[in-house]
Design a protein around this motif. Structure first.
Motif, PDB file in Angstrom:
ATOM      1  N   LYS A 237       9.372   0.368   1.982  1.00  0.00           N
ATOM      2  CA  LYS A 237       9.736  -0.396   0.782  1.00  0.00           C
ATOM      3  C   LYS A 237      10.999  -1.222   1.041  1.00  0.00           C
ATOM      4  O   LYS A 237      11.083  -2.384   0.629  1.00  0.00           O
ATOM      5  CB  LYS A 237       9.950   0.540  -0.408  1.00  0.00           C
ATOM      6  N   LEU A 238      11.974  -0.641   1.720  1.00  0.00           N
ATOM      7  CA  LEU A 238      13.198  -1.379   2.050  1.00  0.00           C
ATOM      8  C   LEU A 238      12.918  -2.514   3.033  1.00  0.00           C
ATOM      9  O   LEU A 238      13.467  -3.612   2.899  1.00  0.00           O
ATOM     10  CB  LEU A 238      14.244  -0.430   2.622  1.00  0.00           C
TER      11      LEU A 238
ATOM     12  N   ALA B 168       3.097  -0.287  -0.058  1.00  0.00           N
ATOM     13  CA  ALA B 168       3.963   0.892   0.022  1.00  0.00           C
ATOM     14  C   ALA B 168       3.887   1.712  -1.263  1.00  0.00           C
ATOM     15  O   ALA B 168       3.821   2.946  -1.220  1.00  0.00           O
ATOM     16  CB  ALA B 168       5.399   0.477   0.308  1.00  0.00           C
ATOM     17  N   TYR B 169       3.896   1.030  -2.405  1.00  0.00           N
ATOM     18  CA  TYR B 169       3.777   1.759  -3.667  1.00  0.00           C
ATOM     19  C   TYR B 169       2.398   2.405  -3.811  1.00  0.00           C
ATOM     20  O   TYR B 169       2.278   3.517  -4.333  1.00  0.00           O
ATOM     21  CB  TYR B 169       4.089   0.852  -4.855  1.00  0.00           C
TER      22      TYR B 169
ATOM     23  N   THR C 288       6.520  10.762   3.133  1.00  0.00           N
ATOM     24  CA  THR C 288       7.608  10.192   2.336  1.00  0.00           C
ATOM     25  C   THR C 288       8.588   9.456   3.239  1.00  0.00           C
ATOM     26  O   THR C 288       9.061   8.369   2.901  1.00  0.00           O
ATOM     27  CB  THR C 288       8.336  11.302   1.559  1.00  0.00           C
TER      28      THR C 288
ATOM     29  N   VAL D 110       6.852   6.080   4.084  1.00  0.00           N
ATOM     30  CA  VAL D 110       6.578   5.136   2.988  1.00  0.00           C
ATOM     31  C   VAL D 110       7.859   4.566   2.400  1.00  0.00           C
ATOM     32  O   VAL D 110       7.949   3.355   2.156  1.00  0.00           O
ATOM     33  CB  VAL D 110       5.725   5.829   1.889  1.00  0.00           C
ATOM     34  N   GLU D 111       8.856   5.393   2.148  1.00  0.00           N
ATOM     35  CA  GLU D 111      10.068   4.908   1.489  1.00  0.00           C
ATOM     36  C   GLU D 111      10.833   3.864   2.296  1.00  0.00           C
ATOM     37  O   GLU D 111      11.240   2.848   1.742  1.00  0.00           O
ATOM     38  CB  GLU D 111      10.968   6.089   1.100  1.00  0.00           C
ATOM     39  N   PRO D 112      11.039   4.049   3.598  1.00  0.00           N
ATOM     40  CA  PRO D 112      11.693   2.974   4.367  1.00  0.00           C
ATOM     41  C   PRO D 112      10.873   1.679   4.404  1.00  0.00           C
ATOM     42  O   PRO D 112      11.425   0.587   4.491  1.00  0.00           O
ATOM     43  CB  PRO D 112      11.846   3.557   5.765  1.00  0.00           C
TER      44      PRO D 112
ATOM     45  N   VAL E  49       1.443  10.375  -1.251  1.00  0.00           N
ATOM     46  CA  VAL E  49       2.566  11.284  -1.458  1.00  0.00           C
ATOM     47  C   VAL E  49       2.423  12.040  -2.775  1.00  0.00           C
ATOM     48  O   VAL E  49       2.638  13.250  -2.833  1.00  0.00           O
ATOM     49  CB  VAL E  49       3.906  10.522  -1.381  1.00  0.00           C
ATOM     50  N   ASP E  50       2.018  11.345  -3.830  1.00  0.00           N
ATOM     51  CA  ASP E  50       1.870  12.006  -5.123  1.00  0.00           C
ATOM     52  C   ASP E  50       0.778  13.074  -5.073  1.00  0.00           C
ATOM     53  O   ASP E  50       0.973  14.191  -5.545  1.00  0.00           O
ATOM     54  CB  ASP E  50       1.558  10.980  -6.208  1.00  0.00           C
TER      55      ASP E  50
ATOM     56  N   SER F 109       2.427   5.416  -1.670  1.00  0.00           N
ATOM     57  CA  SER F 109       3.243   6.438  -2.318  1.00  0.00           C
ATOM     58  C   SER F 109       2.468   7.119  -3.433  1.00  0.00           C
ATOM     59  O   SER F 109       2.484   8.337  -3.567  1.00  0.00           O
ATOM     60  CB  SER F 109       4.522   5.797  -2.857  1.00  0.00           C
TER      61      SER F 109
END
Length: 121
Positions: A53-54, A75-76, A46, A49-51, A83-84, A79
């Motif tokens: 996206k930014l 990235a999505y 997480t 992956v989340e950074p 991650v899911d 995720s």
């Protein structure tokens, strides 16, 4: 003649054996884990992956919109696919943490209310 059942076929698709192997390895490792270890395991992907996206939004905003769009899509996808799936695997162990169980119950209640509001509209 054999008929195929759905998109995944009779055997669960081309990655069914890999999913079973990963699940078996996780189950063997997770038996002895305390509840905090799966949380740390979930935070690593997480946190990557989340950074991303930014960064993808910044790349798209800098004029490289095709590269940014591809990065956001990747990235999505990461995720969703990583991650899911990992969260589904570690959620039972995380629910043994009292604060996480309270937070999860609150989230599910809020989500249910939001879904109910949209179904009425």
């Amino acid at each position: 003649m054999e008929t195929q059942i759905g998109l995944m076929g009779k055997n669960g698709g081309p990655f069914a054996s890999a999913r079973k192997a990963c699940r078996h390895v996780y189950d063997a490792l997770a038996r002895d884990w305390d509840p905090i270890s799966p949380l740390a395991l979930l935070l690593v992907p997480t946190g990557l992956v989340e950074p991303l996206k930014l960064v993808a939004v910044a790349v798209a905003g800098d004029g490289h919109w095709i590269t940014g769009t591809v990065m956001i899509g990747a990235a999505y996808a990461a995720s969703l696919l990583l991650v899911d799936r990992l969260f589904v695997m570690v959620k039972p162990k995380l629910l043994t943490l009292p604060w996480f169980a309270r937070l999860w119950r609150w989230f599910v209640a809020v989500r249910s209310k939001a879904v109910e509001l949209f179904r009425r509209a």
